[in-house]
Design a protein around this motif. Sequence first.
Motif, mmCIF file in Angstrom:
data_model
loop_
_atom_site.group_PDB
_atom_site.id
_atom_site.type_symbol
_atom_site.label_atom_id
_atom_site.label_comp_id
_atom_site.label_asym_id
_atom_site.label_seq_id
_atom_site.Cartn_x
_atom_site.Cartn_y
_atom_site.Cartn_z
ATOM 1 N N ALA A 9 0.824 -1.214 0.000
ATOM 2 C CA ALA A 9 0.000 0.000 0.000
ATOM 3 C C ALA A 9 0.860 1.266 0.000
ATOM 4 N N ALA A 10 0.210 2.397 -0.292
ATOM 5 C CA ALA A 10 0.856 3.705 -0.146
ATOM 6 C C ALA A 10 0.631 4.197 1.280
ATOM 7 N N VAL A 11 1.489 5.101 1.723
ATOM 8 C CA VAL A 11 1.339 5.695 3.058
ATOM 9 C C VAL A 11 0.761 7.101 2.910
ATOM 10 N N GLY A 12 -0.269 7.382 3.702
ATOM 11 C CA GLY A 12 -0.861 8.719 3.721
ATOM 12 C C GLY A 12 -0.800 9.289 5.122
ATOM 13 N N ALA A 13 -1.249 10.533 5.283
ATOM 14 C CA ALA A 13 -1.210 11.177 6.600
ATOM 15 C C ALA A 13 -2.221 12.309 6.650
ATOM 16 N N SER A 14 -2.558 12.686 7.867
ATOM 17 C CA SER A 14 -3.402 13.875 8.036
ATOM 18 C C SER A 14 -2.496 15.111 7.965
#
Length: 325
Positions: free
Chosen positions: A232-237
């Motif tokens: 998966a890709a990593v995301g963030a707030s």
Amino acid sequence: MSIVLIVAESQPDGHLRKATLHAIAAGKELAQKTGAPLHLAVLAENPSALAEQLKPYGAVVIHTVASPAFAHYVAESYAPAVAALASSIGADFVGAAATAQGRDLLPRVAARLKAAMASDVLAFSGSGTDVTFTRPMWAGSVIADVKLKTSVKALTIRATEFSAAEPGGGPAEVKAFPAPADVASSPTQFVSFNEVKSARPELTEASIVVSGGRGTKGDFKEIEALADELGAAVGASRAVCDAGWVPNDYQVGQTGKVVAPKLYIAAGISGAIQHLAGMKGSKVIVAINKDPEAPIFQVADYGIVADLFKVLPELRAAIHASKSS
Ligand SMILES: Cc1cc2nc3c(=O)[nH]c(=O)nc-3n(C[C@H](O)[C@H](O)[C@H](O)COP(=O)(O)OP(=O)(O)OC[C@H]3O[C@@H](n4cnc5c(N)ncnc54)[C@H](O)[C@@H]3O)c2cc1C
């Protein structure tokens, strides 16, 4: 006769950007509603390979515009060429996917064509040239229906709201359009592109995204480990990006990237409206949060009320075990 012109976009490695296929699907729908043929535009140093990739997607004509100035995207070179092409063929609708490039390019094209513009279009209604565009406002808190009163209309298309175009229909005719003379002498010239190399998929293209929020307290090890287990890709707030815990290009939301993967895992993210604006179109949303009242649970398909530092390793171990069994 009116024409719908969609501008295709390629990745720095020369491959077609996935969002373009979604913009083509939107273009087809708009073409059907307006009774107009769908045309595509490809700008590149050598656009023939991209035009070949686009041929089966149901456009009537693919316009290729070749220039060394298009080897890398520069708004000041692309905008006059797209505007000149749109004027020359008499396009009534000029659009592109609402990617970083599309958002940068289309307002400049609209200004050159004196066209009204709808950004981040989610849907169309009506028919003929009297089309209504549905678009989000105020970070998605309001969904507005807008009409554009100019004869030429510009739009960016939220890719996540339209499924990707499937190959079908007769192969398109490919026509070369000469790049305007002033493109090569644009005062803004490309210097270099410093790509952030990552073995993980790109956030907007990934089918699974694992995102972390302030609840991680900046420790992304478990987020990254789960992402790697899932490919998966990593995301963030934004809170996490603003704190400098992860790079800004991880940010999902109103002022970050809009994603709609098959699976979005939000760990330690409260679910502020500005974050939801960037991920609520995801097919399945899993939220992990200690606070049962966190707003993220209102959009989640699966919610786990627990400490993310306990849940993420367990989840990763269970996924790993299920893969090897
Ligand atoms: C104009 C504007 C634009 C914005 N654009 C964006 C944007 O694009 N993207 C974006 O994300 N935000 C954006 N924001 C910011 C947004 O309003 C929120 O401030 C932000 O999303 C909050 O981030 P967060 O959920 O990580 O942090 P918080 O709201 O602080 O939430 C942290 C959550 O973690 C939980 N938690 C804490 N510890 C744990 C633990 N150990 N295990 C499990 N859960 C835990 C808490 O219960 C809490 O719900 C924008 C704001 C403005 C004003």
